[in-house]
Write an enzyme that holds these catalytic residues in place. Structure first.
Site, mmCIF file in Angstrom:
data_model
loop_
_atom_site.group_PDB
_atom_site.id
_atom_site.type_symbol
_atom_site.label_atom_id
_atom_site.label_comp_id
_atom_site.label_asym_id
_atom_site.label_seq_id
_atom_site.Cartn_x
_atom_site.Cartn_y
_atom_site.Cartn_z
ATOM 1 N N ASP A 352 2.933 -0.181 -12.921
ATOM 2 C CA ASP A 352 1.875 0.401 -13.741
ATOM 3 C C ASP A 352 0.956 -0.687 -14.288
ATOM 4 O OD1 ASP A 352 0.889 2.806 -15.268
ATOM 5 O OD2 ASP A 352 1.470 1.550 -16.962
ATOM 6 N N GLU A 381 -0.852 -0.734 -9.462
ATOM 7 C CA GLU A 381 -1.939 0.135 -9.900
ATOM 8 C C GLU A 381 -3.081 -0.722 -10.448
ATOM 9 O OE1 GLU A 381 -2.818 3.700 -13.147
ATOM 10 O OE2 GLU A 381 -1.719 1.885 -13.680
#
Length: 635
Positions: A352, A381
């Site tokens: 993330d 990400e």
């Protein structure tokens, strides 16, 4: 008469007897007091917390650093006695409640042993630690790759297999099914109950949004505010249940990808009440929110102030920013990721908020994982629409500033945006957006390793993006399942899940059929509309077809400029050739294949994959309105 000497002797004897009697009485009285007095309390025994909670013998890198937390543990001396283990160092830090123990496990054998914490020759606490034996072939595990198709699932929103763990005593947030921002009750048992559905659909990998403990007072269902890095949230189940789920999935040919966060933790994380060092958390307690300007990592003209505010600022006020420049924090995070890979037998990690942590630490982390697991894969990400920004991180990219990112895969946000815009916007010329986006693949060292997707848990569902047009929706799904890269489908997209609200909780509605009493059941098809059933069957057919198509997994790509409302691309290798056509026209279209001769030369017939129709002449192809057609070309 008695003589004076004799009388004196008798008096002395009597005095002596009195003294003896007095002494005996005193001793008896003192003993009686001793028997009735309360015993002195012993010094409190330390109850240290040790992380990682256990480890493995036989790792490629023999170094292990233990973080130990306990009352005044820093004042103790550490004793380790186990065959092959060498105690390298014990580091005390500014908080006396912490110790960091460095061990060399190069010659260590599996087994349990004691960690002794001593002071002034006395043992204050004993903790049993374990070195486990690695599973055979653990280092050679195969990570996710372009032969896979991921199913992205938010565990709280998929299926409630065990209503008994919906509310857990002592945890700050209870379920609330009346509020989409509250916990809904989905869990690991629900995932296990529907593994057959996932396998039958044709998925070969599952990416789960974070399962770790999020003991936050509100909105904890998403999982991105970790409060314990070594513990599954009990509202989902236990560590053991997570491991059992992974094993069962692996038995069905499904790889497990774990969602991790290095950038931040939850404000209620246990160490926030007693941090090891002042620089454990960035900008604490007087923090600022990050400026969220991701180009600062690449900007050659960026100010030091702005770059620091991006990296060190908090993502949101409930998520403290972890300082990866602190070497103990960096080691803690790296070891934690290895611990979960080994314990759950992961095939991949989705990281993330990839650009927010310290980028040098992230590069070192990628190297460390590759050292231990050469074929493992990690996708980051980096939510940006500029391919130059994404490619900066990928392994093999030569950057102007000399940075080596070492990351193997990234989420292809530019392609997602291009496809969504091209299908949604009126007119047929917008297909050029897809063409130009793929033309920028020259910036990536390995475009085949990008993860491609129509939507995910952070954005409006794809069906809504394409104006709730089922035909355009199928065009998009079909494209992502045939283009280069690793496709990811968000749970519910296979049944065209819809929403009207704009809050992210709307994008994360529970999967129908995952809760007792649901009138609609996406797992069985009960209550689905004909259009939803058609999309589900369409997705299932393409996913299962894709599983056996090496040409789609690793084949080369050739595309042609869109013309007359159609975009054509080929996937090909020495053995096979597949032609994909997107027809955006609202009417049936005749496609003259003359301009495609360089790719169709020698091909005389084809089979259209979706309909199964045999095509005997390739001079001209009839395309349904607003459709995707996939042709297996034959010589």
């Amino acid at each position: 008469m008695m003589s004076t000497a004799k009388r004196n002797s008798n008096h002395q004897k009597k005095d002596s007897m009195k003294r003896i009697f007095t002494l005996l009485m005193l001793l008896l009285f003192t003993g009686s007091l001793a028997l009735t007095a309360k015993p002195r309390k012993a010094a409190p025994v330390l109850q240290p917390r040790v992380e990682p909670t256990f480890w493995w013998a036989g790792m490629k890198n023999p170094h292990l650093q233990l973080m130990v937390h306990g009352q005044d543990i820093g004042q103790s001396r550490v004793v380790v006695n186990h065959p092959g283990i060498r105690l390298l160092s014990v580091t005390t830090v500014e908080n006396p409640n912490y110790l960091f123990i460095d061990l060399d496990l190069a010659q260590a054998i599996p087994g349990k042993f004691d960690l002794l914490f001593q002071k002034e020759g006395k043992t204050l606490a004993t903790t049993t630690y374990e070195l486990k034996e690695r599973e055979p072939g653990s280092a050679l595990r195969q990570g996710f790759n372009s032969s896979d198709a991921m199913y992205l699932v938010m565990p709280d929103r998929f299926a409630n297999g065990d209503p008994g763990n919906d509310a857990v005593e002592g945890m700050k947030e209870n379920p609330d099914r009346t509020d989409l921002r509250g916990r809904q009750g989905g869990d690991i048992k629900g995932l296990r109950d529907h593994l057959d559905y996932i396998a039958d659909m044709g998925f070969t990998a599952i990416w789960l949004n974070p399962l770790l403990e999020n003991d936050m007072p509100a909105t904890s269902y998403h999982g991105y505010a970790t409060t314990d890095f070594y513990k599954v949230d009990p509202r989902y189940g236990s560590n053991e249940e997570y491991r059992a789920f992974a094993e069962e999935a692996r038995g069905k040919g499904i790889k497990l990808i774990m969602d991790m966060i290095f950038n931040h933790c939850g404000l209620e994380h246990w160490w926030m009440k007693d941090m090891p060092m002042a620089d454990w958390i960035n900008q604490f307690p007087d923090y600022q929110i990050t400026n969220h300007v991701k180009t600062l990592n690449q900007d050659p003209y960026a100010s030091a102030y702005d770059k620091e505010q991006f990296t060190d600022g908090w993502f949101v006020s409930s998520m403290p920013d972890l300082n990866q420049r602190n070497p103990f924090m960096a080691t803690y995070l790296i070891q934690n990721s290895i611990w979960w890979i080994e314990y759950v037998h992961l095939a991949g990690i989705r990281m993330d908020t990839y650009p927010y942590p310290d980028k040098e630490m992230m590069a070192a982390w990628n190297d460390r994982i590759r050292e231990e697991y050469p074929d493992f894969n990690i996708v980051g990400e980096e939510w940006h629409m500029n391919q130059a920004i994404l490619s900066y991180w990928q392994k093999g990219k030569s950057n102007l500033d000399g940075y080596r990112g070492n990351l193997r895969s990234l989420m292809d946000f530019p392609l997602q945006s291009a496809v969504s815009t091209a299908l949604r916007d009126p007119g047929t010329g917008d297909l050029m957006k897809i063409y130009e986006c793929l033309a920028n693949d020259f910036q990536y060292p390995d475009p085949q390793n990008l993860v491609v997707f129509p939507d995910n848990h952070d954005m409006t569902r794809f069906f809504v993006q394409v104006n709730r047009n089922a035909e355009l929706f199928k065009m998009g799904i079909g494209f992502f399942l045939t283009t280069r890269g690793i496709p990811q489908i968000y749970y519910g997209s296979e049944i065209m899940m819809n929403h009207t609200g704009t809050h992210d909780s709307e994008f994360r509605k529970p999967f129908p059929g995952g809760w007792p009493g649901d009138a609609i059941n996406g797992f069985t098809g009960q209550g689905l509309s004909d259009s939803e059933k058609e999309v589900q069957q369409f997705t299932r057919k393409l996913l299962n077809w894709r599983k056996g198509k090496e040409v789609i997994h690793t084949g080369q790509t050739r595309h042609f400029l869109p013309w007359e409302g159609c975009y054509v691309f080929f996937r090909y290798n020495d053995q096979e050739k597949v032609m994909v056509v997107l027809n955006k026209n609202p009417r049936q279209t005749e496609l003259n294949t003359g301009r495609l001769a360089e790719m169709m030369k020698g091909c005389t017939s084809a089979r259209e994959v979706i309909t199964g129709k045999e095509i005997s002449s390739l001079t001209s192809l009839t395309l349904p309105p607003q459709s995707i057609s996939i042709f297996e070309l034959r010589k």
